[in-house]
Design a protein around this motif. Structure first.
Motif, mmCIF file in Angstrom:
data_model
loop_
_atom_site.group_PDB
_atom_site.id
_atom_site.type_symbol
_atom_site.label_atom_id
_atom_site.label_comp_id
_atom_site.label_asym_id
_atom_site.label_seq_id
_atom_site.Cartn_x
_atom_site.Cartn_y
_atom_site.Cartn_z
ATOM 1 N N GLU A 175 -4.744 9.724 -8.128
ATOM 2 C CA GLU A 175 -5.810 8.418 -7.796
ATOM 3 C C GLU A 175 -4.768 7.804 -8.424
ATOM 4 N N ARG A 228 -1.843 9.770 -3.197
ATOM 5 C CA ARG A 228 -3.397 10.647 -2.962
ATOM 6 C C ARG A 228 -1.963 11.882 -1.973
ATOM 7 N N ASP A 229 -1.539 11.647 -1.606
ATOM 8 C CA ASP A 229 -0.474 12.951 -0.990
ATOM 9 C C ASP A 229 -0.576 13.937 -1.212
ATOM 10 N N ASP A 245 -0.628 3.731 -3.071
ATOM 11 C CA ASP A 245 -2.178 5.089 -3.359
ATOM 12 C C ASP A 245 -1.611 5.649 -2.188
ATOM 13 N N LEU A 246 -1.059 5.259 -1.214
ATOM 14 C CA LEU A 246 -1.096 6.682 0.014
ATOM 15 C C LEU A 246 0.000 7.950 -0.110
ATOM 16 N N HIS A 247 1.042 7.493 -1.095
ATOM 17 C CA HIS A 247 2.301 7.936 -1.843
ATOM 18 C C HIS A 247 1.445 9.437 -2.798
ATOM 19 N N ASN A 250 0.997 -0.893 0.366
ATOM 20 C CA ASN A 250 -0.203 0.069 -0.289
ATOM 21 C C ASN A 250 0.727 0.974 0.066
ATOM 22 N N MET A 251 2.224 1.195 -0.870
ATOM 23 C CA MET A 251 2.724 2.290 -0.256
ATOM 24 C C MET A 251 2.283 3.145 -1.692
#
Length: 317
Positions: A66, A61-62, A57-59, A54-55
């Protein structure tokens, strides 16, 4: 794309760079500007790890994006059109970039010269590259293993015409090797790691003997990257984070990849991981020099046009 079935097998053939990449450069569909489209392969170790951990998606989105995923393969319906192209082995951009100037390198991973090589039968009497004269050697045409074969032959004064190259899919090479239809096999990981574990096989040489770099290259659509430069640094950072996790967690990485690779035996996966250094960096002039050297070797074999200058390829910083 590498697709494993059972212990090891591949169903997808490398049908040429144009067939593999051309759908990427098709008409771009209407979409929200915040969508970042990425392709991947089963062989994309860092992208597989980053996605499963999950690296990505989180990065993304920051920074307001998307991710949207597709599989890089020979089927247009699977590839779609993407902004960031799955990683490819060192020799692939030699055929891809001249055909698709809208792509540029944005990251390199390697070098990992131990991730490819040549295996021969223990009973073949082949103990040096010079002994390959007149022998039947399986190899994928225009890939990095093919480039390694050219370098290996050249080092002992041989030419491709001095051996009998057998161009068959990697998945067919195991049976051909076991039944004696071929004398040797020039291949790359994970097939290389599997092949070296065969009881009737002996390693003749790996990429270190030819001074190969054997990097993996990551490419992006130039227009998208220039419109959203923050995505270049973000994708490179994601790859670096995934690489650091792989280096720090080899056991967990092997477990993760074994599941992704249809339960490939863990000992083979561990060997694949041991052959890579997982160092991620921006591409530089040395990468273009490497590609130019490969291009020139291919040109001598009549595989690409003479006189092409890959040193003019744009790099995304």
């Amino acid at each position: 794309m590498l697709e494993f079935k059972g212990r090891v097998g591949r169903r997808v053939l490398f049908a040429g760079a144009a067939a593999m990449i051309s759908p990427i450069m098709g008409v771009r569909s209407a979409r929200a500007a915040a969508t970042l489209r990425i392709s991947y392969q089963k062989s994309s170790i860092l992208l597989q790890v980053a996605r499963q951990r999950n690296m990505i998606d989180l990065h993304l989105r920051d920074i307001g994006f998307e991710p949207e995923w597709s599989v890089l393969s020979t089927a247009p319906a699977q590839i779609g059109t993407v902004d960031y192209v799955s990683d490819v082995a060192e020799a692939v951009p030699v055929t891809v970039l001249p055909l698709f100037p809208s792509l540029a390198l944005y990251a390199a991973e390697g070098p990992s010269p131990k991730a490819l090589g040549i295996i021969v039968h223990k009973e073949s009497g082949i103990t040096s590259a010079a002994d390959l004269r007149g022998r039947r050697i399986a190899v994928g045409k225009t890939g990095s293993a093919f480039d390694f074969l050219l370098l290996t032959l050249d080092a002992v004064g041989l030419h491709l015409s001095d051996v009998h190259p057998i161009y068959i899919p990697e998945s067919a090479c195991i049976q051909a090797f076991n039944n004696g239809a071929i004398d040797g096999w020039a291949t790359f990981d994970p097939y290389f790691s599997f092949a070296t574990a065969l009881p009737n096989a002996v390693l003749l040489a790996d990429g270190t003997s030819a001074g190969m770099r054997y990097n993996r290259y990551y490419m992006a659509d130039i227009a998208f990257a220039r419109a959203y430069p923050q995505t270049v640094s973000a994708m490179r950072e994601i790859l670096g984070d995934a690489a650091a996790w792989v280096r720090g967690n080899p056991g967990a990485t092997a477990d993760l990849l074994s599941r992704q690779w249809d339960d490939m035996p863990l000992d083979i996966v561990r060997k694949v991981l041991s052959h890579r250094n997982f160092e991620v960096r921006p591409p530089d002039a040395t990468d273009l020099e490497t590609l130019q050297d490969i291009n020139d070797r291919y040109a001598k074999q009549g595989l690409v046009p003479m006189g092409r200058n890959l040193k003019m390829t744009p790099l995304l910083s």
